[in-house]
Scaffold this motif. Structure first.
Motif, PDB file in Angstrom:
ATOM      1  N   UNK A  78       0.842  -1.198   0.000  1.00 48.96           N
ATOM      2  CA  UNK A  78       0.000   0.000   0.000  1.00 48.96           C
ATOM      3  C   UNK A  78       0.876   1.246   0.000  1.00 48.96           C
ATOM      4  N   UNK A  79       1.948   1.230   0.782  1.00 50.04           N
ATOM      5  CA  UNK A  79       2.842   2.388   0.837  1.00 50.04           C
ATOM      6  C   UNK A  79       3.495   2.639  -0.513  1.00 50.04           C
ATOM      7  N   UNK A  80       3.949   1.580  -1.162  1.00 54.17           N
ATOM      8  CA  UNK A  80       4.609   1.741  -2.450  1.00 54.17           C
ATOM      9  C   UNK A  80       3.658   2.336  -3.481  1.00 54.17           C
ATOM     10  N   UNK A  81       2.456   1.768  -3.594  1.00 51.95           N
ATOM     11  CA  UNK A  81       1.486   2.279  -4.565  1.00 51.95           C
ATOM     12  C   UNK A  81       1.105   3.717  -4.241  1.00 51.95           C
ATOM     13  N   UNK A 172       1.854 -10.626  -7.570  1.00 48.01           N
ATOM     14  CA  UNK A 172       1.688 -10.514  -6.122  1.00 48.01           C
ATOM     15  C   UNK A 172       1.278  -9.087  -5.732  1.00 48.01           C
ATOM     16  N   UNK A 173       2.007  -8.108  -6.227  1.00 45.40           N
ATOM     17  CA  UNK A 173       1.763  -6.716  -5.835  1.00 45.40           C
ATOM     18  C   UNK A 173       0.378  -6.243  -6.253  1.00 45.40           C
ATOM     19  N   UNK A 193       5.837  -6.268  -3.323  1.00 43.48           N
ATOM     20  CA  UNK A 193       6.302  -4.874  -3.251  1.00 43.48           C
ATOM     21  C   UNK A 193       7.737  -4.808  -2.750  1.00 43.48           C
ATOM     22  N   UNK A 194       8.050  -5.626  -1.749  1.00 40.97           N
ATOM     23  CA  UNK A 194       9.407  -5.627  -1.221  1.00 40.97           C
ATOM     24  C   UNK A 194      10.422  -6.077  -2.247  1.00 40.97           C
ATOM     25  N   UNK A 195      10.088  -7.111  -3.018  1.00 42.34           N
ATOM     26  CA  UNK A 195      11.024  -7.616  -4.029  1.00 42.34           C
ATOM     27  C   UNK A 195      11.222  -6.602  -5.154  1.00 42.34           C
ATOM     28  N   UNK A 196      10.143  -5.971  -5.596  1.00 41.93           N
ATOM     29  CA  UNK A 196      10.262  -4.980  -6.665  1.00 41.93           C
ATOM     30  C   UNK A 196      11.029  -3.745  -6.204  1.00 41.93           C
ATOM     31  N   UNK A 197      10.740  -3.273  -5.001  1.00 40.95           N
ATOM     32  CA  UNK A 197      11.433  -2.088  -4.490  1.00 40.95           C
ATOM     33  C   UNK A 197      12.923  -2.365  -4.308  1.00 40.95           C
ATOM     34  N   UNK A 237       8.784   4.195  -6.058  1.00 38.29           N
ATOM     35  CA  UNK A 237       7.382   3.831  -6.270  1.00 38.29           C
ATOM     36  C   UNK A 237       6.978   3.991  -7.720  1.00 38.29           C
ATOM     37  N   UNK A 238       7.422   5.044  -8.371  1.00 35.15           N
ATOM     38  CA  UNK A 238       7.031   5.260  -9.757  1.00 35.15           C
ATOM     39  C   UNK A 238       7.740   4.311 -10.710  1.00 35.15           C
TER      40      UNK A 238
END
Length: 423
Positions: A78-81, A172-173, A193-197, A237-238
């Motif tokens: 949620x934070x990332x999006x 997943x995200x 989200x953790x893996x992508x970030x 995030x972007x």
């Protein structure tokens, strides 16, 4: 079945797999339905379009989310999006979108046509090799995913060897985009989200050391030159959203569109004979079985939409898939008709949040469908496709096909004199 019961069915696994009958049940209650106090469901095209363009309606940004979801900052997904342009309102949304928009101008998208055609041709070659003895080939794995992910990764500067990683991470995200999510599903989204970030944090570090001619470098330099233009959290995030949005929607568009064409052989024959008809076909696929079925907006001031008064603080669930089949705009909406006089589906939204990569998604589909039909005239379903149990992003999990014979004398979609290659 009343409107609340129909909405409950829509959110169920059965309702998500085929939402269209439920849309029609909801439509019977009007284009704007109060499903619960201050909670409205919109099925009408004109009404959804109006809300998407009206500045009195915005996405759920940080300030609004604090009121509705205490503790949301504990979720990495949620934070990332929320730090991206996807979940911010002007002026922050406008500031972030401006930084990325240069990569998606009509001129730059048009210049990618030859690259997309070359990639698509190579993927068809691989499908032919894999299915040459008649074995089923999963179209989603072999074509619908690798084509758009290859294009967006090239724009971002992601190495080709890393592209297979993103399908699961993104799947997943994007669970966090569903209108309802369980704690277990949220935990899966947080992992993605953790893996992508983490991946993009490493790529940002690499681009600081060795800049390249790609969008990641451009955004890194914008951040480093002036943190007020793009914060560190916004940068990551972007990048995540640009990657995920850059292939998730197009992957679903390609899968949904191929099934539609294979189930409408007369229309497929016409497109095979006239590739110049592709733009109309793509628009009708977007309308008929949209890869994005819904979005939502929160009213920040009172508004009257479709004759219904929505007070400030109203939550509007916009069923884009239903709006695209609104009979007031599209006669016989359940009929696939690429020659409709009026198209302009809401699949990519409207207003300030209109999809930044819509032109690129259209281009990829306009290239892919005629190429597939021309090179694989006997292409056919090899079993029943299996839908994902998602509603927001509608598409297939698996789509088995048989490639059949390859048409003699067909090229690979690459202009004469050019060597096929990846971007």
């Amino acid at each position: 079945m009343d409107a609340a019961e129909a909405l409950t069915l829509l959110m169920s696994p059965r309702g998500r797999v085929d939402p269209y009958p439920t849309y029609e049940r909801l439509r019977g209650y009007g284009p704007v339905i109060e499903a619960a106090p201050a909670y409205y469901v919109v099925t009408g095209y004109a009404e959804a379009d109006e809300i998407l363009r009206d500045p009195r309606f915005g996405v759920l940004d940080d300030a609004l989310r604090d009121q509705f979801w205490p503790g949301w900052r504990e979720s990495p997904a949620v934070t990332s999006i929320s730090r991206s342009m996807l979940r911010t309102n002007p002026p922050d949304h406008s500031r972030m979108r401006r930084l990325a928009s240069g990569a998606f101008t009509p001129r730059r998208v048009a210049a990618l046509r030859e690259v997309v055609a070359a990639q698509a041709g190579e993927l068809v070659d691989a499908m032919c090799e894999r299915g040459r003895a008649g074995e089923p080939v999963d179209f989603m794995t072999e074509f619908a995913y690798p084509l758009p992910v290859g294009v967006i990764c090239a724009l971002l500067g992601v190495p080709a060897a890393d592209r297979p990683l993103f399908r699961r991470w993104a799947a997943d995200l994007t669970g966090v985009l569903e209108p309802e999510i369980t704690p277990a599903e949220l935990a899966v989204a947080d992992r993605g989200a953790g893996e992508l970030s983490a991946y993009f944090a490493e790529l940002v570090t690499a681009r600081r050391r060795v800049p390249a001619d790609d969008l990641t470098t451009a955004l890194v330099q914008a951040h480093d030159a002036d943190g007020a233009r793009l914060s560190g959290d916004e940068l990551l995030a972007n990048l995540v959203v640009l990657l995920v949005a850059g292939f998730e929607t197009t992957t679903n568009l390609l899968g949904n569109g191929l099934v539609v064409l294979l189930r409408h052989p007369g229309q497929a024959d016409a497109l095979r004979a006239r590739p110049d008809l592709a733009p109309g076909y793509v628009e009708e696929v977007l309308r008929y079985d949209s890869p994005v079925q819904l979005t939502s907006r929160l009213g920040t001031a009172p508004a009257t939409v479709g004759g219904v008064e929505l007070p400030a603080g109203s939550w509007a669930l916009l069923l884009l898939g239903a709006a695209n089949r609104d009979p007031r705009r599209y006669p016989e909406p359940a009929r696939f008709d690429p020659w409709r006089a009026q198209q302009q589906p809401l699949s990519f939204g409207a207003g300030p949040h209109y999809c930044l990569g819509a032109g690129l998604a259209r281009l990829e589909a306009q290239v892919a469908f005629p190429l597939l039909l021309r090179r694989l005239p006997d292409l056919a379903l090899a079993g029943e496709p299996r839908h994902r149990t998602r509603l927001t992003l509608r598409g297939y999990d698996t789509l088995p096909v048989r490639v059949g014979a390859v048409a003699p004398g067909t090229d690979r979609g690459t202009p004469a004199g050019r060597r096929p290659g990846t971007p």
